[in-house]
Write an enzyme that holds these catalytic residues in place. Structure first.
Site, PDB file in Angstrom:
ATOM      1  N   LYS A 116       1.146  -1.245  -0.017  1.00 55.74           N
ATOM      2  CA  LYS A 116      -0.018   0.233  -0.100  1.00 55.74           C
ATOM      3  C   LYS A 116       0.933   1.354   0.198  1.00 55.74           C
ATOM      4  O   LYS A 116       2.025   1.135   0.612  1.00 55.74           O
ATOM      5  CB  LYS A 116      -0.844   0.059   1.262  1.00 55.74           C
ATOM      6  N   GLY A 228     -20.443   6.525   2.367  1.00 56.61           N
ATOM      7  CA  GLY A 228     -19.251   6.685   1.381  1.00 56.61           C
ATOM      8  C   GLY A 228     -19.862   6.502  -0.166  1.00 56.61           C
ATOM      9  O   GLY A 228     -20.490   6.010  -0.488  1.00 56.61           O
ATOM     10  N   GLY A 230     -17.862   7.283  -3.019  1.00 55.75           N
ATOM     11  CA  GLY A 230     -16.833   7.427  -3.897  1.00 55.75           C
ATOM     12  C   GLY A 230     -16.975   6.405  -5.006  1.00 55.75           C
ATOM     13  O   GLY A 230     -18.146   5.689  -5.119  1.00 55.75           O
ATOM     14  N   GLY A 233     -18.377   3.160  -2.996  1.00 57.77           N
ATOM     15  CA  GLY A 233     -20.069   3.437  -2.518  1.00 57.77           C
ATOM     16  C   GLY A 233     -20.731   3.627  -3.562  1.00 57.77           C
ATOM     17  O   GLY A 233     -22.147   2.934  -3.584  1.00 57.77           O
TER      18      GLY A 233
HETATM   19  N1  GLU Z   1      -7.270  -0.227  -3.353  1.00 54.20           N
HETATM   20  C1  GLU Z   1      -7.560  -1.674  -3.538  1.00 54.20           C
HETATM   21  C2  GLU Z   1      -7.656  -2.445  -2.429  1.00 54.20           C
HETATM   22  O1  GLU Z   1      -7.529  -2.062  -1.271  1.00 54.20           O
HETATM   23  C3  GLU Z   1      -6.509  -1.831  -4.550  1.00 54.20           C
HETATM   24  C4  GLU Z   1      -6.366  -3.376  -4.875  1.00 54.20           C
HETATM   25  C5  GLU Z   1      -5.552  -3.676  -6.200  1.00 54.20           C
HETATM   26  O2  GLU Z   1      -6.348  -3.559  -6.896  1.00 54.20           O
HETATM   27  O3  GLU Z   1      -4.415  -3.721  -6.244  1.00 54.20           O
HETATM   28  O4  GLU Z   1      -7.992  -3.674  -2.440  1.00 54.20           O
END
Ligand code: GLU
Length: 425
Positions: A116, A228, A230, A233
């Protein structure tokens, strides 16, 4: 506090492995009788870093930005996870979310580890040109550490397919060759999949429908509240409305709206487009985000930020099912309270994994240069989600435990199995 063989502190006692899920991991640690080595291998991210990079803003002045990336574990495959643009990021929170990504990919059994990252910025304060420069600056700063077989970014809070397109372009300029599998959630014209935009929401709905069947709840009359509005949501509201569910409340960062007869979601979406928020929608009652979480509904869908359900409001929740489309929207204390109230909490690592599942399809199609039609993508998504739900549900039944705990158990076991096969344990 435990010490490992090197006499370093093993972080579980302080909950540092993942502050958002320390309680669960602690229980799993004793349930699965994990050894200190097994615990230690998961105790901290493999790589976590902070970058600072300059961007010349619209005023001609240079502003320094801070970015983060955490690659928590990659035993099962390249690290995978979103990039968010938000003014309140910390490296610790990124690390917690990266750990959840590892579990998520393992729970749905796709060959990725977890990552992340993001940039400490309020994207609403940037114009489009500045947003592009910030994105490109961040990618230049981390380019040596990502890659299609190393770490693959994707959209997350306040980042979208245009930002993924800039990421792709900047990375390819640096590498001087095409590399579509470096990022997922791209526009279709650049190798993305149409379904990626709504796959997090749809994957969650596939899971919800299994849970409704399980609980003997009927579609007609199921009242849903969504926090939410976005990407996730909004698409959840749209798809649930199309499927004939009654969406009675929605909210965004500016507040919420409620109509006990059910909101006309397509009109709410057009209203948000013109007035930049859901509030003020004609015929609906205005409510706060806090009121939405405790309103009288059958299914609550938190799709915004972390820690929205906590010890202060969990007791007042009226929903029978909570579908966690956001990452970590429920604190450990709230989880405990909800379990005692017999509320079924479908945890984030299962509920919102549809996004990364379709990211996996996108990545593998980019690598193979072989593209499926949307129908096949959706069918594969449905199969993957339902099979993960069944794996998790089977453990819940066997051990009479929370769904979060059984999902984490599956995830932790699969990651440790990969570490063992690699010879790391
Ligand atoms: N933001 C997505 C999650 O939290 C990204 C996951 C991805 O496609 O790598 O699952």
């Amino acid at each position: 506090m435990k010490m490992n063989r090197n006499h370093e502190r093993v972080h579980i006692d302080e909950g540092n492995m993942c502050r958002l899920c320390a309680a669960e991991i602690k229980e799993i640690y004793s349930d699965l009788s994990l050894s200190e080595e097994e615990l230690d291998i998961l105790a901290m991210p493999r790589r976590a870093f902070i970058v600072r990079f300059p961007v010349k803003t619209g005023t001609g002045k240079t502003r320094m930005f801070v970015g983060y990336r955490v690659q928590y574990n990659d035993a099962r495959g390249p690290a995978k996870g979103g990039i968010r643009f938000h003014p309140d990021l910390t490296l610790e929170h990124m690390s917690d979310l990266a750990f959840l990504m590892c579990l998520k990919c393992a729970v749905v059994n796709i060959p990725f580890g977890g990552a992340k990252g993001g940039v400490l910025v309020n994207p609403k304060e940037l114009d489009r040109n500045e947003l592009e420069l910030v994105t490109r600056g961040y990618i230049r700063a981390i380019a040596d550490f990502i890659g299609a077989f190393r770490d693959i970014p994707a959209p997350d809070v306040y980042t979208d397919e245009q930002i993924m397109a800039w990421i792709l372009d900047e990375y390819e300029r640096i590498k001087r060759e095409h590399c579509p599998a470096i990022v997922t959630g791209k526009p279709v014209a650049l190798g993305g999949l149409k379904a990626r935009k709504y796959s997090t929401a749809l994957g969650g709905i596939y899971i919800l429908e299994e849970a409704l069947k399980e609980r003997g709840m009927d579609k007609t009359g199921t009242r849903i509240a969504i926090q939410g509005f976005g990407h996730v949501g909004k698409n959840a509201a749209r798809l649930l409305h199309e499927k004939g569910y009654k969406v009675i409340a929605v909210s965004d960062s500016g507040g919420g709206i409620l109509d006990r007869e059910g909101l006309d979601i397509p009109s709410v979406i057009s209203h948000k487009k013109t007035s930049r928020g859901v509030t003020g929608f004609s015929g609906a009652q205005g409510i706060s985000n806090e009121q939405l979480l405790t309103c009288d509904c059958d299914v609550l869908v938190p799709s915004a930020l972390s820690s929205q359900l906590h010890s202060g409001n969990a007791d007042d929740v009226k929903a029978k099912i909570i579908l966690e489309l956001a990452n970590a929207p429920t604190t450990a204390e709230a989880d405990e309270i909800l379990f005692k109230k017999n509320v079924l909490v479908i945890p984030d690592v299962l509920a919102n994994s549809g996004g990364v599942v379709v990211s996996y399809f996108e990545w593998s199609q980019n690598l193979n240069n072989d593209y499926w039609d949307e129908e096949k993508v959706l069918e594969k998504l449905r199969q993957t989600m339902i099979s993960a739900y069944r794996d998790v549900h089977a453990i819940c039944l066997q051990e009479q435990c929370r769904m979060r705990k059984s999902a984490y158990k599956i995830g932790v076991k699969r990651i440790l199995h990969a570490e063992r096969l690699r010879g790391n344990l």
